[in-house]
Structure formats: C-alpha cells, structure tokens
Motif scaffolding. Sequence first.
Motif, PDB file in Angstrom:
ATOM      1  N   LEU A   1       0.786  -1.229   0.000  1.00 32.09           N
ATOM      2  CA  LEU A   1       0.000   0.000   0.000  1.00 32.09           C
ATOM      3  C   LEU A   1       0.818   1.279   0.000  1.00 32.09           C
ATOM      4  O   LEU A   1       0.397   2.302  -0.569  1.00 32.09           O
ATOM      5  N   LYS A   2       1.962   1.285   0.640  1.00 34.75           N
ATOM      6  CA  LYS A   2       2.659   2.546   0.851  1.00 34.75           C
ATOM      7  C   LYS A   2       2.986   3.306  -0.450  1.00 34.75           C
ATOM      8  O   LYS A   2       2.824   4.539  -0.483  1.00 34.75           O
ATOM      9  N   PRO A   3       3.380   2.632  -1.518  1.00 31.19           N
ATOM     10  CA  PRO A   3       3.718   3.428  -2.716  1.00 31.19           C
ATOM     11  C   PRO A   3       2.531   4.161  -3.332  1.00 31.19           C
ATOM     12  O   PRO A   3       2.737   5.105  -4.096  1.00 31.19           O
ATOM     13  N   VAL A   4       1.306   3.729  -3.042  1.00 33.73           N
ATOM     14  CA  VAL A   4       0.149   4.286  -3.755  1.00 33.73           C
ATOM     15  C   VAL A   4      -0.831   4.992  -2.825  1.00 33.73           C
ATOM     16  O   VAL A   4      -1.951   5.314  -3.232  1.00 33.73           O
ATOM     17  N   LEU A   5      -0.402   5.263  -1.602  1.00 31.43           N
ATOM     18  CA  LEU A   5      -1.338   5.854  -0.637  1.00 31.43           C
ATOM     19  C   LEU A   5      -1.911   7.178  -1.113  1.00 31.43           C
ATOM     20  O   LEU A   5      -3.083   7.472  -0.884  1.00 31.43           O
ATOM     21  N   SER A   6      -1.078   7.964  -1.785  1.00 31.50           N
ATOM     22  CA  SER A   6      -1.563   9.287  -2.192  1.00 31.50           C
ATOM     23  C   SER A   6      -2.504   9.202  -3.389  1.00 31.50           C
ATOM     24  O   SER A   6      -3.085  10.203  -3.792  1.00 31.50           O
TER      25      SER A   6
ATOM     26  N   ALA B   1       4.442   4.522  -9.720  1.00 31.71           N
ATOM     27  CA  ALA B   1       4.606   4.697  -8.274  1.00 31.71           C
ATOM     28  C   ALA B   1       5.359   3.513  -7.668  1.00 31.71           C
ATOM     29  O   ALA B   1       6.234   3.684  -6.803  1.00 31.71           O
ATOM     30  N   TYR B   2       5.027   2.314  -8.111  1.00 32.96           N
ATOM     31  CA  TYR B   2       5.752   1.146  -7.591  1.00 32.96           C
ATOM     32  C   TYR B   2       7.199   1.134  -8.074  1.00 32.96           C
ATOM     33  O   TYR B   2       8.121   0.795  -7.333  1.00 32.96           O
ATOM     34  N   GLN B   3       7.391   1.501  -9.339  1.00 35.06           N
ATOM     35  CA  GLN B   3       8.757   1.561  -9.855  1.00 35.06           C
ATOM     36  C   GLN B   3       9.599   2.521  -9.032  1.00 35.06           C
ATOM     37  O   GLN B   3      10.725   2.212  -8.642  1.00 35.06           O
TER      38      GLN B   3
END
Lengths: 333, 333, 333, 333
Positions: free
Chosen positions: C161-166, C253-255
């Motif tokens: 979740l952290k990479p896409v929270l925003s 975002a994940y990259q």
Amino acid sequence: MPCAVFGASGYSGVELVWLLHNHPQFSLEYAFSSGAREDAEPIASLYPQLAGQLDVILQPWHSNLLSQLSQQVRVVFLALPHEASAEIAPVLVNAGLLVFDLSGAFRLRDPLVHQQAYGFERSANVPETIPYGLAEWTTLSGTEQLIAVPGCYPTVASLALKPVLSLIDSVPMINAVSGVSGAGRKAAIQTSFCEVSLAAYGVATHRHQPEIAQTIGHDVIFVPHLGNFKRGILATIYARLKSDVSQATIDAAYQQAYATAPLIRLRQQPPAIGDVVGTAFCDIHPVVHQGHLVICAAIDNLLKGAAAQAVQLANQYFAFDSALGLQQRGGVV
Amino acid sequence: MPCAVFGASGYSGVELVWLLHNHPQFSLEYAFSSGAREDAEPIASLYPQLAGQLDVILQPWHSNLLSQLSQQVRVVFLALPHEASAEIAPVLVNAGLLVFDLSGAFRLRDPLVHQQAYGFERSANVPETIPYGLAEWTTLSGTEQLIAVPGCYPTVASLALKPVLSLIDSVPMINAVSGVSGAGRKAAIQTSFCEVSLAAYGVATHRHQPEIAQTIGHDVIFVPHLGNFKRGILATIYARLKSDVSQATIDAAYQQAYATAPLIRLRQQPPAIGDVVGTAFCDIHPVVHQGHLVICAAIDNLLKGAAAQAVQLANQYFAFDSALGLQQRGGVV
Amino acid sequence: MPCAVFGASGYSGVELVWLLHNHPQFSLEYAFSSGAREDAEPIASLYPQLAGQLDVILQPWHSNLLSQLSQQVRVVFLALPHEASAEIAPVLVNAGLLVFDLSGAFRLRDPLVHQQAYGFERSANVPETIPYGLAEWTTLSGTEQLIAVPGCYPTVASLALKPVLSLIDSVPMINAVSGVSGAGRKAAIQTSFCEVSLAAYGVATHRHQPEIAQTIGHDVIFVPHLGNFKRGILATIYARLKSDVSQATIDAAYQQAYATAPLIRLRQQPPAIGDVVGTAFCDIHPVVHQGHLVICAAIDNLLKGAAAQAVQLANQYFAFDSALGLQQRGGVV
Amino acid sequence: MPCAVFGASGYSGVELVWLLHNHPQFSLEYAFSSGAREDAEPIASLYPQLAGQLDVILQPWHSNLLSQLSQQVRVVFLALPHEASAEIAPVLVNAGLLVFDLSGAFRLRDPLVHQQAYGFERSANVPETIPYGLAEWTTLSGTEQLIAVPGCYPTVASLALKPVLSLIDSVPMINAVSGVSGAGRKAAIQTSFCEVSLAAYGVATHRHQPEIAQTIGHDVIFVPHLGNFKRGILATIYARLKSDVSQATIDAAYQQAYATAPLIRLRQQPPAIGDVVGTAFCDIHPVVHQGHLVICAAIDNLLKGAAAQAVQLANQYFAFDSALGLQQRGGVV
C-alpha cells in the motif's frame, strides 16, 4: 568447471539449473529446453518463483551448436526423456563432453530388459562401460565419459538395501510412495489436482523394478504409489532376516556402510517425507522385529533422486567434496 | 429401533450420529458427550457443517440416567476411549442394553496381550462370549449383548487377508497409511497441520498388530503410517504364495468370499483412498507376481473402519440388509 | 558479528537460526528456548529435518547468563511471545545489546491501542524511540538499540500500500490468507490437521489491523483468513482510486518506490503463494480497473514476514547489502 | 419425473447424475457424454468411487436420439461447454423438453456482453424469456422451457449481496477463492497437482464479473482466486455502508431475505470451506465494522454452485420442496 543442462525446463532440469547456478565449482553456461522460444527465454517465464534469483536463459538445442558447446563446456547433464537421451548422449560423448544422464536410457545392462522396460532399442554406438552411479556405492576414476544417474525409486531402495543384503533371507518387498513431481511437468488427467489420491500403480510392473533388481543383484517385489504431495519418496521395505540377525547387527551394517557418507542420515526414528524434502539427504531407519527387517527410508525425488545425485556424482568425478553445493533446504518446484 | 451414542462428539461418534440419524430403521434418542455443557448443546456448535442438517443435542452422561436409558433405548454404540468403554459397557449390558463397542476394550482375547497393548486390566465382570465383529466374517444370532467392533487397521487388513490365508506361505507384511482423523479429535503437536508429513510410526509395535494377528490366526508384520490427508486407510499387503498359486486361484478365493458382500468391492485396479472416502466400502485388488501376492485394499477409517461397520453389525443383528443406511458418499468430518 | 536468538524452537525462531547460521556476516552463538532441556538439546531433536545440517544447541535462558551474553554477543533476535519480549527486551538493551524484536510488544505507538490489542500494559522503562522496521521504508542510523520487526500481515499489506497511498480515495480493504505456520508451533484444535479449512477469522478485529493503520497512517478494513497450507500469505487489497489515476501512474509509483529494492519483485502476473514460499521476497502485482485498484501481494510469513525481515534490518543496520544471506529457496518448517 | 443429463462425465455432470439417481421424484433415464464409448460405458469406469453405488451407463449423444428422448423424458440438464449448450438447448426446447442449462450460454442478457465474455455469438432462435435461476430469488411459473442456472461465483456473490444492496454505498469488492474442480475435469498444466498454489487469476476480467453485475444491478470488482483444494468457494465481500447502517439492520435484512430458505444458513461465525463442501448450503456471515460491511459466504461450487442449484430449481419448477433430495453430506469428486 563450465557445464550445460539439457531438459532445463522440466522439474529435475530446473533443480539442476538451481544447484549448478549456486555451486562453488560449476558454472552453468547453457540451459537447453526443447520448448524454449527461438529468441531465448528467461527461466523465470516458466518458473516465476525464480524471478530475481536466477537469470538463466533457456534456449532450444540445435545440432549445429555442438562444436561451440564442446569448446565452451566440460560437463553436460541430461534431464531428457529416455529416448532423447539415448540419442544425444553418444553424440555428446563423441564430442568429448562428460555426460551425466538422468534418464533411464543407460541404466539397465541387459538390452532385452531395457527394451521391455522402455519400449525402444538402445543404439549400438553406446560405449561399453557406463557406470551406474549410485553415488555412495560408486567410485569414479575421472576417466568415464558417460554416467547413468539412477532413478528416484532405485536410489532410495538401493541405498536402503545394499548394506544389509547379506543378512536377509527373502525377496525384499519395497513399498514406496512418491510425490506427484515424479511424473514430470506435464498436463495429464492422472496428475491433475482433483484426481490425485494415494494409490498404488504399476504393481510389480514398474520399470524401476528391474533397475533395483540389477542394482542389488536380487529379485524384488516393488510397489510404487502416488501420494498427494509434491516432492519426496518414502520407501518402507520388508524382508525376512537370516536367523539370529539382531538389531545391533543391522545397525552395525549401516554404520559400516554409511558412517562417513555426508548425505546419508541414519535415523533413530522413522523419517517423514518432510524431513528430506528440499534436501540432498537419504534418511534411513531400520527396525528388526520377530525375525524380520523393516527399513524406512526417504529422499527428495528431485534432489537425491535426480538432480542432487547427479551433482554429487560430478563432485566425486572431479574429486570435490561429495556434498559440495548440496547443503540447501529447498528447491524450485 | 431406538438407540444412543456415547462419545458422540469425537470423529467416529459424530459419524455414528449422522448414520443413525439417517437410518431407516434406527432412531437416535441420545447423544452423550463428556465435554457437553450441562444444559445440553447442539452438535452443530462443535460441527458447524451440520447446522440445518442434524439437530441433535449433546448431553453429558450421568449414571442416574441409566434406568431412563434402559427403558427408552434398545441399542447403544460406544465411541469412547478404551478404558471408559471397559468400565461402562458391562453396566449397560447389565441394564439389558445391546452394546456395540468401537473401542479396543474387548477386542483382544488374551488378557495379557490386552494389558500390554492398552495398559490397563480388563475388569472381571465382562461376559465370556463377546463376538469380534468383523462384519463380513461374523454371524450374529441376535442373542449377543456386547459386540466388539474391530479397529480401523485390523478391519482393512483382515478383510484383505482372510480369503487367501490358506494360500500364503510367509508372515504377511502389512504396510498401511492412515488419514489423520484416525488419531481422533484432539489437539496434539504430532497432528497439528504444519507437522503432518507422511511417515511410519509404531513400526511393528502398534496395538493393532496383535489384533490383526488374533483375527487371522497368524503373526504379522504391521507398519502403520500417518498420511497427509484427513480420512481413509490404504493398506498394501505383501506375502509369499505357496507354490503354484496363480492369479486365477487368488481371484477365485476373493470371489468365493465376497461375491455377495454388498460392502466389499473387488477391483480390477489398485484402489485410491479417494475411491472409498465417505463410503462404507472396502475395496480390494490382489496381484500375483513372481510367487508373491500383493493386496491393495482401502477403507474409510471412520466409516468401514468404525461407525459404518458398527451400523452394519447392528443391521446384521436385527436381520436388516447388511448395507442398510450405508449407501452414502460423504461424512461429517 | 556474534548474535543470539531467543525463542529458537518456534517456527520463526528456527528460521532465524537457519538464516544466521548460513549468513556470511553473522555468527550464531546462542539459541535459547524456554522448552529446552537443562543439559542442552540439539535443535535436530525438535526439527529432525535439520540433522546433519545445523548442529545448533538449544538451551534454556537464565538471567544469570546476561553478563556472559552481553560480553560475547552484539545482536539479539527475539522470537518470543509478546509479553515475554516486553519484559526481556529492555533488560537486554540495558546490557548494551542490540535487539531485534519479532513480537508485537513494541510495534504499536499508542499504549492504549497496544493494551487493547495485546492485553497487557507495556512497562515504562522502554526507550522512547524504537523504530518500526518495515525494511524497505526504514533507514537505520546504526545507533538504535531496539527495533520492532513488523508483523507478517502488516509487512505484506504495508509494502503493497505505501507506494500508492496518495493515489487512493477510500479505506483500503485488505483480504489476506495465511498459512497455518502463522499460528506458531503449538497444539491447538483450530490448527489440527483435520480442522483446518479456508475461513476468515478475527474479521476486522485482528491485532494487526491497528498495526497496518499506524504504518500507512489510515484506517483499514483487514480480514485475515486461515488457509490449508503451511507457509505464505497472499494479500489481495482493494481501494477506490482518485479520479483519473491510470495503470501507468500506479506502475510508476511502484517503480519509483521499489526499482532498486532487492527483495521486492514487481510482477506482471498475480503472484502465487508458491512463488514466494521459502524466499525473502515480497511479490506485488497491481491492477487498475474501473477506477479501482486491486493489489495482489505475497510473502513467506516466516521469512519476509518474520525472520528474513529481521535479518534484512540487521543487514541494513550494519550497512551490509540489504539482501545479504537471504537468497535461499527454502526454509526449515 | 424422467430426466436426462448431457455432459454427465464432467465434474458437475457426475454430481447431477448422483443427485438425480438418489432423488425421490426424479428418475435418471439417460446420461450422455461426448467421450463415452459407442457401446455404452458404465460411469464407474471413469469414476471408480461410484462402483457398486451408481450403475448408470454413459452413452454418446446422437441427434437421431431426439425423438426417443423427447418421448421418454420430461427434463434435461445440460452440463456442457458453453457453446455446445448454446447449440443444443434450442433443439431440445423445440422438441418439447424442459431444459436446465448449467453453462454460461444463456446467462448474460446483453448479446454484446455475452459475446465479449464467451467469444461466440448466441444464435437467434433462443426464446426471448429465459429466467436466470438464482434459486432463492427466482419464482418459476411452471411454464418456462429453458432456465439458465447461474455460475458458481455469481451464485455465492449474489446470494450474499442481494439482501443488502439498498444498504451499501460503494462498488462491492468480491474476493473469491475456488477449489480446482471449478476448472472442470481436464488435463491442463495450470491445474496439475504440482502447479496449483493459491493465486488470483483473471483479476477484474473474469466472465463471471458481468454476470454478477447483471444479477445485482450494479458494477462490481471481482477477483477470483484458485485455491489448493478440490471443492468449494469462499467469498469475502467488501463494501462501504450508507451512513448509520448498523449490524442489527444488516442482520435483519438477511433474516428477512432468508429466514425460510432451507439452503441458506445465516451463520454466527465466518464459514469455512469445509462447512459447505459436499452440501447444497450457502453459508453467510455479515460483519459491520467502521461503516463498512464484510460478508463471508461459502458454497460447494459443484453443488450449490452447479448441480444442486439446478436440482433445486427443478424442485421449485415442479413445486416440490425446494431442498428435496439435497440433504446430502458428500459428493462424487
């Protein structure tokens, strides 16, 4: 020591690839797979669990690669169908390569027994002396060109029986249960998830029966079973003992045979499949009862029963430590 | 025919409850469980899969219920620990009840063998003649008061061996793999999910070995294994044949023994565990090879090896069809 | 770097022992287990699969060993019950040891939330700054004394979740299925072989829910499930996206977050449990569909979700390569 | 009521055969299988577990059997591939037969959605009004000629969602895990024993997604998973609730919908797969948490998700008790 694997995308093949990739003395130069795309294909496209761990490229084999292969590589491991091995092994040997063949193509001495078991005639250009490489019972001189790596069931059965052959007095009866990976990586209704259920198959007609008989020099009754697990073989072997053979005598026989064998564990309790899965060990636990012997023995069919034994033999060939690179606790499949 | 079950919350007990609840001739009046709440507890609170299907109430047993029980009920099935059965069975018999005991309390004739196997002395007030109820080999007169229902392993081993005993010439060697439910419903590290892995246990020391020996009248070597599945036993039995015994002779022996037995299936292929799980069948497949006999046999340990055999015996006692109420394809656990 | 493991006989503990034993930079000096015999006990007596591979001795811990421990050892890994960790960690820290705690004792910042989740008050003598060591999102300065290693579910959920929270616009809904080893090595009816069957438990009340919420800084709905396999967690996470967030944005975002993280694998297909079992990887595969995000993520609960993450953090603490000693393909259990 | 099954040798087909064979009101007259030998083949040759229990003969279908079929039989159940059903169902309807179709051929109203999901155009000669038979939500008049039996995932998802649709305020997110039998009886590498491992597939692209959307009248996010078990589907469904919807309101909605439905069990705990396997039940357990709803629901994919729901619909068509013949505790596969 540069090497190559044929049949690298099968279950035994990919274990070989993993072992060789991590081996301190061997380096994997080629991984051939008949199903690979012409433009080369990462092994992780078939085995995604290897992504980020093993960047090996699968490629199809073509005979015009032979001279290149023979120049760049010293050792070849064949994890091919039996008949494919029978065809290509002599070619590779003739090109000067050292071949460890994991198939059944060169295991059975008697050509008639071979033909009956495998359904094809072995070609004539096979060198006369091909060691049957039951690793703990084989001494390699370093001059061999082709070594037949034993089958999975024969490995565990023979390792369990050979130390006590002179002490038993009946046909050994070998009950063995194998994980489904023993059937190889292919779609078949018998090995589809919903159909697998513990059962015997090929009762006393399995092609590994003559292989065991040849290895121990004695007829056997062999009943393989398919079990509902992925990896491992558990063999429970029954025989009548000669009179007055005690537990102590049996234990001493195993001690004498295996006290210094790094990949045999003489156990005080019956081994579980889970004890050996992912390892190169063969666990053995013998029990004497009422004049009979029961031997419980277990291996990982893809490792000690295939890929790891092949590497162990290669270790022995090159006078490396027998267990070099084989102290892992897991596999690919 | 009103009946009661003791030990109704265990795995065999709940199968009994299900069978009796659906039986056209028996009606379940009481289901006792030592762990039940005093104020009575629906069986679905322990086995939620039974919600909406089986509205049986579990209740604790108290000795002051005896006279009520003996008035309302004709038959009692005991699925209790061995020693608990040994204590209560005579009490129930004295109260005029017909008792089918699924424990090992009354199976072994020889009191010393019994004590060695079960670790307690059997009380003296046991009636002298208690049939050992291997259903296909037992004729009940309808006057018995207490019937010992065989153990799970002895059921499959004895059914497989009895037709051919006169044809074999060695100690039978019985390799058997049981599902984990055979250990009963209890928390134990050995049967916890992560620890279960195919392995032998109690090699030649299991308490079912003397029971099999008593039933077939011959010493045996018996090696039970725990398998990674819930239900079922697969037995693979090995013996040397007397000279010149053919496959046809063996087949004829089974035909003669079981041609009209509704719960024995003589199979043309080795049975899989999955073929019998959830059923009351015993599947048998004999193979003759090189002067030896291999018998593959399978049962559901909780049904033919426990609850269904008890009901089959009750059917026979009351001269109902032997397989009445036993044509299901599933169980509770 | 000499180290010790407390709780070495549990499932996470024994994985720690194996990892540290094979690590090029750490050396395991002590393996404490509350259940070990006073006279010291080889770890293979509990885990026979380790015989011949890992000659570690388990011993009970006594407080009078503290000064010896603090002299011989630099790092301690605690794989203890939560309350036991809460008690001993400060003692070890005060003795100058660096402590990686795998329990939940020091994860939750808010003492009330902690008490509600774990049922005990945390003692006052806990140092104020204890990093929560989600390895890919934590920078250690090398001056910390105690690091809280995240729980298994929070590891996979937070990494996913952290990479896409925003980019998301709803409460994340986390569906997670764990293997049975997550319950630890103990006898319990819920984890006995015959009782395990895929089901949710602790719906929205599991103690890992506030841990995930704290880590991502946002309420979540978390539904853990028990699955019928030994190891691994598969999390499937659902959230609504902010308007116009595309697959490309998500992928980027994940990259950005993980392109250089050696133990995160951004996958093109949904990961299977089997892809990560036995490895230290976290596999992540995000899918955008109709304005929503589905994230499939998987770890081995005993490795990336426990032992391997602890070693990864220790690697980072000492500025070793983050994945040093973590490139295995199997585990002990 | 004489009936026939097409596709009788598949997993859903054989369950139909078993249910109809044991049904008090239906009698099975024909069991067609495209793979059957011309000279007729006992079903036990494919499913040996049925030997001695079910003496049904499989036979190949030929169109010249139509007039005979239409004279001897009233009801036909189709357990065929989608396109085969699309072809034969109109033929059978035209011959005056009542058809329950278990395929996806007639489920999706919108022909474009259908073509996109199933890859073929539906023929024009389909009667205009074909009920979508979600059994608890369908009233049959007894004049229908063709009934589309819902898919397995849509059955459990729709039964779980329909009672509370007016109370939720977001796209429902449906996480579902199915046993491998959902893929049917065929050899495929993805469903071979060694390859099965819990994983999502067809994330938000599965053809059951539009079916669920059509049934509940609302877009959904649907993520199916393959689990390592044979039978059963567990769905865990997530949605945001409208403000102030309480657990009591939700519970009341389910009570109102299903209080008298004999095959729905409203559960106080999350259902396990094992609770429903072998039964015709759908178990539902809703939890309200922080303004969100989590619904845990489970069915047996081959029974309530296929064969049993078809029989339930036939019961309703003929005004039999809805659950008649569906109180079993096991299946064939």
